[in-house]
Design an enzyme around this catalytic site. Structure first.
Site, PDB file in Angstrom:
ATOM      1  CG  ASP A  21      -2.094  -0.913   0.999  1.00 37.67           C
ATOM      2  OD1 ASP A  21      -2.216  -1.443  -0.127  1.00 37.67           O
ATOM      3  OD2 ASP A  21      -2.866  -1.107   1.950  1.00 37.67           O
ATOM      4  CD  GLU A  23       5.657  -0.681  -5.122  1.00 40.00           C
ATOM      5  OE1 GLU A  23       5.522  -0.842  -6.334  1.00 40.00           O
ATOM      6  OE2 GLU A  23       5.937  -1.606  -4.324  1.00 40.00           O
ATOM      7  CG  ASP A  25      -1.112   4.982  -0.067  1.00 36.33           C
ATOM      8  OD1 ASP A  25      -1.992   4.800  -0.935  1.00 36.33           O
ATOM      9  OD2 ASP A  25      -1.236   4.648   1.116  1.00 36.33           O
ATOM     10  CG  LEU A  71     -33.452   2.685   1.826  1.00 31.75           C
ATOM     11  CD1 LEU A  71     -32.567   3.378   2.846  1.00 31.75           C
ATOM     12  CD2 LEU A  71     -33.429   1.180   2.049  1.00 31.75           C
ATOM     13  CE  LYS A 105     -32.689   7.707   3.792  1.00 31.43           C
ATOM     14  NZ  LYS A 105     -32.456   8.953   3.059  1.00 31.43           N
ATOM     15  CE  LYS A 278     -28.394  -0.380   3.940  1.00 35.79           C
ATOM     16  NZ  LYS A 278     -27.108   0.043   3.369  1.00 35.79           N
ATOM     17  CB  CYS A 396     -61.269  24.995 -13.789  1.00 41.40           C
ATOM     18  SG  CYS A 396     -59.552  25.143 -14.299  1.00 41.40           S
ATOM     19  CB  CYS A 399     -60.430  26.158 -18.535  1.00 39.63           C
ATOM     20  SG  CYS A 399     -61.209  24.780 -17.680  1.00 39.63           S
ATOM     21  CB  CYS A 426     -58.559  22.664 -18.646  1.00 39.90           C
ATOM     22  SG  CYS A 426     -57.741  23.478 -17.262  1.00 39.90           S
TER      23      CYS A 426
END
Ligand code: IVH
Length: 677
Positions: A21, A23, A25, A71, A105, A278, A396, A399, A426
């Site tokens: 790791d 190397e 990085d 969800l 969350k 979960k 309405c 209209c 309308c």
């Protein structure tokens, strides 16, 4: 410098999969340093490249190989206990042990990151759950997301998680926006979304984004058999996983953790809008499956909504695409949980009446997450003098046709909704229908948003959906001259025409949904598309579906579609005006088959009927399982049935299957056939 960069890129791509790791990085660090010097954006090169151009073109679309679903929400302790009880019942677990993960969350936007052989190759936003936008270039600028997974070489792994912005970075970004005289973001989530959905990755790079992984999509192999195990593996691969993630053994345990995190909420440094529970065991998750768009094995427990007090200035009546008159409260703007709210829903006529809501009243408004703010209380003791009882209009407002409350055929009672009867005359309904037609989950015509539709409608350029597809032709004949109208330069006209062209061919389910028929949402549109296959047979059947006819019975019998939908379909397709418009529309566009959810199961696309007593599965579970394998479950046997799974005691359905020569298998054979041993 370019040579050095190329060499580092090669080293980065070729670093042996098992390279230390450290190397890896070091290579990563050097690459980033060179990037800054040559001008490729990473977050490290921040302020240098911030050029604030507005997005203008389109993102490429990416189809999710496994849909990104959402969800279900619960708000109370009782609902959490119900959720746990429901899971136990579905699985037939009795008192046996059952573990859940508990995860914050995160209030950001979800994103799917695709890794192939451990290398990051692609990233997509959630979009409508089936198709998202390609944000690969932007995700590459998020430092926290590894370009290469540590130690993993599985062929395909799609990591899903939330992109978010911290409170501190949000404040700094808004301060900078203010200094530059640009619009401020309402909250960290909007800021994160705005930053990720930038066509210029340099802008994304200048905005500090973070990521928490919480799940997966397509995966050639999973590193563990539990949710927690997979999250721990993702952490080992180098992906950030929220440190507050933990395991719970019971509903009480879950509620205790919920309360603890609620108390900590303000000091976390980033927004969470609740927690997610979960089922931990992935085999159980698979047994539980999904209902519509949400898993049965998980639920979001949301924090209570936030509230504020303000004045109700006016009650406006909006007319929807089905003619429903909806009252909207116009409010003196007030901040509710960090967001400025200036209108709220009042539900319906009866609610206004029951609570005696009046213009001029002081009210309490509530906002929960993405839900439209609601007026939840009228402060009667603060009511000003001279207010008048509100009279809901019986015509309405647009209209002036009569607005009526229909009688519910079943209950004989008046429906709660008052509707404008001017459906074909309308303008408000016509505009709303057009907006729906062009909207993202329907025809998805980019650049033809609400504002443009209102403008084109008012100018008489687009009155019906088919007009959209003749717009360019009419423009070329100089009949419309869109260029130089408000907001339309050369490029935007070209882009608009291109977006319309791109949608001359659409999947049939999108088209059915786009028509905006009553009771036909996305799920029913898919059901109809799946059942009929082509549009003409839907159209013919629905046209013929007078009450009592065979056609009506056929629609009625589609799983999940009932008499109400059958009637609505008939009403729509039997209307001569709609027939004419459909003819005009179908001259302009071609329908594609509904895209199948990627599946290679031997029952995918088949219509299956379960009958008799099942011993290894509950009925709910059998249905869920079949749908997961891409099959469609029907309630009764017909010519369309491909397969009948029969347990002991099966009767008339088995007989009918024999008559029609349909294949019948046992429950055990079902398990073998679906590759479950
Ligand atoms: S699981 C099928 N876990 O909440 C499971 N979602 O309301 C899908 N979110 O679209 C999601 N934190 O954007 C899951 N720990 C978490 C989450 C989380 C935030 C978001 C995500 C999702 C939305 C669903």
């Amino acid at each position: 410098m370019q040579e050095l960069k190329a060499e580092l890129d090669r080293a980065y791509e070729n670093a042996a999969p098992l390279a230390e790791d450290v190397e890896f990085d070091v290579i990563k660090f050097l690459r980033r340093a060179v990037d800054v010097l040559v001008g490729k954006p990473t977050q490290a090169s921040l302020l240098v490249f911030d050029v604030g151009a507005a997005p203008s073109e389109k993102f490429k679309k990416i189809r999710h190989s496994v849909p990104m679903l959402s969800l279900g929400n619960v708000f109370s302790d009782e609902e959490v206990r119900d959720f746990v009880a429901r899971v136990r019942r579905f699985l037939g677990l009795g008192d046996g042990s059952l573990r859940f993960t508990f995860e914050p969350k995160i209030d950001g936007l979800s994103c799917s990151l695709r890794y192939e052989k451990g290398h990051f190759v692609r990233a997509a936003t959630r979009g409508d759950g089936y198709e998202g936008e390609d944000v690969t270039a932007n995700i590459r600028t998020v430092d926290e997301i590894p370009q290469r997974l540590h130690g993993d070489h599985s062929d395909v792994l799609e990591v899903r998680g939330e992109v978010y912005m911290t409170h501190k970075d949000f404040a700094a970004l808004n301060a900078r926006q203010k200094e530059l005289g640009k619009t401020l973001f309402a909250n960290p989530r909007n800021a994160a979304a705005g930053s990720l959905r930038q066509l210029d990755p340099k802008i994304t790079a200048s905005r500090p984004l973070h990521f928490f992984a919480y799940g997966w999509g397509e995966a050639s192999a999973l590193p563990a058999q539990t949710q927690m195990g997979v999250l721990e593996a993702l952490r080992r691969y180098g992906l950030p996983v929220n440190p507050l993630t933990t395991l719970c053994e019971s509903a009480e345990d879950m509620l205790a953790h919920y309360r603890a995190i609620e108390a900590q909420r303000a000091t976390l440094g980033y927004d969470i809008d609740g927690v997610v529970y979960k089922v931990d065991d992935i085999a159980l998750q698979e047994r539980l499956g999904f209902v519509s768009r949400a898993p049965r094995w998980a639920v979001a427990h949301k924090f209570p909504a936030e509230r504020a007090t303000t004045r109700l200035l006016k009650i406006d009546i909006q007319v929807g695409r089905t003619g429903a008159l909806t009252p909207v409260a116009r409010l003196e703007p007030v901040t509710v949980g960090g967001v400025v709210v200036s209108s709220a829903t009042l539900h319906n006529e009866d609610e206004i009446d029951r609570r005696d809501v009046r213009e001029g009243d002081w009210i309490v408004v509530q906002r929960a997450g993405d839900v439209i703010p609601q007026v939840i209380e009228v402060l009667k003791d603060r009511r000003p003098k001279n207010t008048k009882r509100y009279k809901f209009p019986h015509e309405c407002p647009i209209c002036h046709s009569a607005a009526l409350r229909e009688l519910d055929a079943k209950t004989g009672k008046q429906e709660v909704v008052r509707r404008c009867t001017g459906s074909l005359v309308c303008p408000a309904q016509a505009i709303e229908r057009l907006k729906h037609f062009a909207s993202r989950n329907a025809m998805d015509i980019e650049g033809l948003g609400d504002k443009q539709i209102e403008l084109f409608f008012q100018e008489g350029l687009i009155r019906t959906p088919s007009d959209i597809f003749t717009l360019e032709e009419r423009d070329r004949a100089s009949l419309t001259k869109i260029k130089n109208r408000e907001g339309f330069g050369e490029t935007s006209v070209r882009n608009l025409f291109a977006a319309i062209e791109a949608r001359r061919s659409v999947p049939i389910n999108r088209f059915i949904f786009a028509l905006g028929m009553r009771h036909v949402g996305e799920t029913n549109a898919r059901r109809l598309a799946r059942h009929f296959g082509d549009f003409e047979s839907l159209r013919e059947t629905a046209h013929d579906a007078v009450p009592g006819s065979e056609a009506r019975a056929r629609i009625d019998s589609i799983d999940g579609v009932g008499p109400v939908v059958a009637e609505a379909l008939h009403d729509f397709f039997a209307e001569p005006h709609n027939e004419r418009e459909l003819d005009a529309l179908l001259k302009q566009i071609t329908l594609e088959p509904m895209p199948a959810v990627a599946s290679t199961s031997p029952v995918s696309g088949k219509t299956v009927v379960f009958t008799g007593a099942l011993e290894r599965l509950t009925r709910d579970e059998a249905k869920a399982q079949a749908e997961r394998f891409g099959a469609h479950v029907a309630a009764s046997v017909s010519k369309k049935t491909d397969l009948v799974v029969a347990g002991p005691g099966a009767g008339s359905k088995l007989k009918k299957a024999a008559e029609l020569g349909i294949e019948v298998i046992s429950e055990d054979e079902w398990f073998t056939r679906t590759g479950q041993g």
